[in-house]
Write an enzyme that holds these catalytic residues in place. Structure first.
Site, short mmCIF file in Angstrom:
data_model
loop_
_atom_site.label_atom_id
_atom_site.label_comp_id
_atom_site.label_asym_id
_atom_site.label_seq_id
_atom_site.Cartn_x
_atom_site.Cartn_y
_atom_site.Cartn_z
N ARG A 1 93.39 -36.91 74.04
CA ARG A 1 93.64 -35.48 73.91
C ARG A 1 93.06 -34.73 75.10
O ARG A 1 92.14 -35.19 75.76
CB ARG A 1 93.10 -34.93 72.60
CG ARG A 1 91.61 -34.99 72.41
CD ARG A 1 91.17 -34.16 71.19
NE ARG A 1 91.96 -34.44 69.99
CZ ARG A 1 92.53 -33.48 69.25
NH1 ARG A 1 92.39 -32.21 69.56
NH2 ARG A 1 93.21 -33.78 68.17
N LYS B 1 91.47 -25.61 66.39
CA LYS B 1 92.05 -24.42 65.75
C LYS B 1 91.05 -23.72 64.84
O LYS B 1 91.06 -22.50 64.72
CB LYS B 1 93.30 -24.82 64.95
CG LYS B 1 94.52 -24.99 65.83
CD LYS B 1 95.75 -25.30 65.02
CE LYS B 1 95.89 -26.79 64.84
NZ LYS B 1 97.14 -27.19 64.19
N GLU C 1 100.69 -28.90 62.64
CA GLU C 1 100.38 -28.38 61.31
C GLU C 1 100.34 -26.86 61.45
O GLU C 1 99.61 -26.35 62.31
CB GLU C 1 99.01 -28.92 60.87
CG GLU C 1 98.65 -28.52 59.48
CD GLU C 1 97.27 -29.05 59.05
OE1 GLU C 1 96.80 -28.63 58.00
OE2 GLU C 1 96.67 -29.86 59.79
#
Ligand code: ATP
Ligand code: MG
Length: 580
Positions: free
Chosen positions: A278, A288, A53
């Site tokens: 992850r 982020k 994204e």
């Protein structure tokens, strides 16, 4: 580093056949792919994608996903697409879009002509939504957002059906068209999939697939005022691109039934979603949003601050793409979440730079040495090996003269016996030069600080070897005073002082309170040998006995480099932390 073969073959999950014992064992995703290829699923095709994204810079966690997706494509002679997940119209940013592409290329991967955007599929996705309505599998819900939330139930309570759930197909088609034509206010209507409000999986309780957002989109302008939701968009974009293995992180595991539901309901090409754990690293944060927080509050020098876990930060710090790829390979892929020690990442760059970085001499905390028996005004050039690990790296010449600098900590006024460096009357080897003996030292009369060492050299020890077989234990580095130059050196350290910066003490309000106050120290008096003056921007070196340093890609100027510390020669952090 891979484990020795004999240990590996004992591992019950190694997945190794006896004849393939030389090969590295397959990870669970590779096993799935090889099984699929064996049964002819997807005709042996392997097509993956990396779907960021564009709402921030990529970090080391993304690097793991990039290495995995592009790596699988390379291993199985397949393809990997880059797809920007730009369904959210407000957050797009050209800066992010560009940095993401730069970072992936820098890591060494290529999406060739396959750069896509989820927004490329808005027309197609709209058609799919209409098809779902026509099949009686989607409806327009006119409840308020609060009502939708309240009727969704909870983990322990089933949801309840919307009063609008049984609208006719015609009415739904008409309302959806009106949504698209901008006839409704934001939040007044949504399109929902008609699945099961009592499903134990909350994601299956009639999830929203389209919502009204009266905001223009970077790429589609104001063509749309309805935008598709992530779960709907993602699987169908995978399907449209012919993705065979759609690899995502574990938190999407309970979205997989929905991923599958859309593809089955629409009877379209069906990629397989596979989840892996992850990457979490200690001593840093990886979301982020948190990283943006640090940037916005000016707590770091931008997304590419050399202390950031971003790919651009690691690049600026001096990490090599090889070391990041090696790190990702080493940590592997797993199905359970865990935290990886930052030391592993540091070791990866240390290992790589040990092989490739030229050695140089830099004195970080200089003290002057005068060689009393060396002629004034004379200079000689001595030969120094560029990299003992790499015979092709050759040699260079370094100037030697009467006045030198050595490291302050290499002298002690009253050294213990085991101190094999300089002290009154003691002899050491100057790397690539001569043996010197300390005859005297001079103190600043006011501060009492030692400011100069008076030494003699033995002309018979040129190159650091004595002709009479006399041995010295210590070898220290040095630079010639007149030929060296002062350059700024930034000693970077870990960004956070806490292993888990997000775990707050009762007295703490914000994770930024766990920032390491010493994560940056600027050394102003460093003296470096002449060959370092013309370091290219981004060039990496080993400063002998110190660590690996990189000429900063932003602040270095021709003939006036600024150096960033990448890592120390040894892992000093673990030791320091234990003492604290
Ligand atoms: P963040 O939580 O840091 O904002 P994200 O998951 O929202 O990350 P995306 O841009 O959506 O970021 O991620 C792109 C791809 O990278 C996704 O496939 C995602 O699963 C993967 N990814 C993101 N973070 C990690 C991580 N820490 N480890 C491995 N893969 C990751
Ligand atoms: Mg995301």
């Amino acid at each position: 580093m891979s484990a020795p073969e004999n240990k590996k073959s004992k591992h019950p999950d190694s997945g190794e056949s006896a004849e393939g014992s030389k090969e590295k064992s397959l990870n669970f995703i590779q096993k799935i792919i090889e099984d699929d290829n064996a049964t002819g699923k997807h005709d042996g095709r392997v097509h993956t994608r990396f779907p960021p994204e564009p709402n921030g810079y990529l970090h080391i966690g993304h690097a793991k996903s990039i290495c995995l997706n592009f790596g699988l494509a390379a291993k199985y002679d397949g393809k990997c697409n880059l797809r920007f997940d730009d369904t959210n119209p407000t957050k797009e940013d050209v800066e992010y879009v560009e940095s993401i592409q730069e970072d992936i290329r820098w890591l060494g991967f290529d999406w060739e002509e396959r750069l896509f955007h989820a927004s490329d599929y808005f027309d197609k996705l709209h058609e799919y939504a209409v098809t779902l309505i026509e099949k009686g599998l989607a409806y327009v819900d006119s409840q308020t957002p609060e009502q939708i939330r309240e009727t969704r139930g909870s983990l322990t309570e089933p949801g309840t059906n919307s009063p609008f759930r049984d609208r006719s197909i015609e009415e739904n088609l008409d309302l959806f068209t009106k949504m698209k034509d901008g006839e409704f206010e934001e939040g007044s209507q949504v399109l929902r999939a008609k699945i099961d409000m009592t499903s134990p999986n909350m994601n299956m309780r009639d999830p929203i697939i389209y919502r009204i957002r009266k905001v223009p989109h970077d790429r589609t302008g104001d063509k749309w005022c309805i935008y598709p939701m992530y779960d709907f968009t993602h699987g169908l974009s995978d399907s449209l691109e012919g993705i065979t293995h759609s690899i995502c992180t574990l938190e999407f595991e309970n979205h997989r039934p929905l991923y599958d539901w859309f593809l089955e309901a629409l009877d379209v090409f069906h990629p397989q979603q596979i989840e892996f754990a992850r990457l979490n690293l200690n001593y840093t944060v990886m979301s982020k949003r948190k990283l943006l927080d640090l940037v916005d509050k000016g707590l770091v020098d931008g997304w590419d601050d050399p202390r950031m876990p971003t790919i651009s930060g690691l690049r600026r710090r001096g990490y090599t793409p090889e070391s990041i790829r090696d790190f990702c390979e080493e940590i592997g892929v797993a199905k359970y979440n865990s935290k990886v020690d930052a030391t592993k990442l540091e070791n990866a760059v240390r290992d790589h730079l040990n092989k490739v970085a030229p050695r140089r001499m830099a004195v970080l905390d200089p003290i002057k040495v005068v060689i009393e028996n060396y002629p004034e005004g004379e200079t000689e050039l001595l030969e120094a090996v560029n990299n003992p690990e790499d015979p092709d790296a050759g040699t260079r010449e370094i100037p030697f003269s009467r006045e030198l600098y050595i490291e302050r900590e290499d002298f002690m006024e009253d050294p213990p016996k085991k101190f094999f460096r300089l002290g009154p009357g003691r002899e050491v080897r100057l790397r690539y030069a001569y043996y010197i003996t300390c005859q005297d030292f001079i103190k600043d009369p006011e501060t009492g600080e030692v400011v100069e060492l008076r030494c003699t050299y033995d002309p018979e020890t040129k190159g650091g070897k004595s002709s009479d077989g006399r041995k010295v234990r210590g070898t220290i580095h040095w630079v010639s005073a007149a030929h060296s130059k002062n350059v700024p050196v930034r000693n970077y350290d870990r960004l956070f002082i806490k292993e888990n910066p997000l775990k707050l003490k009762k007295t703490q309000e914000d994770f930024t309170e766990n920032l390491n106050p010493d994560s940056l120290t600027v050394l102003e008096n460093v003296r470096v040998e002449p060959s370092l003056f013309e370091a290219e921007s981004g060039e990496r070196f080993q400063f002998e006995r110190h660590g690996y340093y990189c000429s900063d890609i932003k602040d270095s100027k021709p003939d006036s480099p600024v150096f960033n510390r990448i890592v120390n020669l040894k892992d000093t952090w673990s030791k320091v932390q234990k003492k604290k």
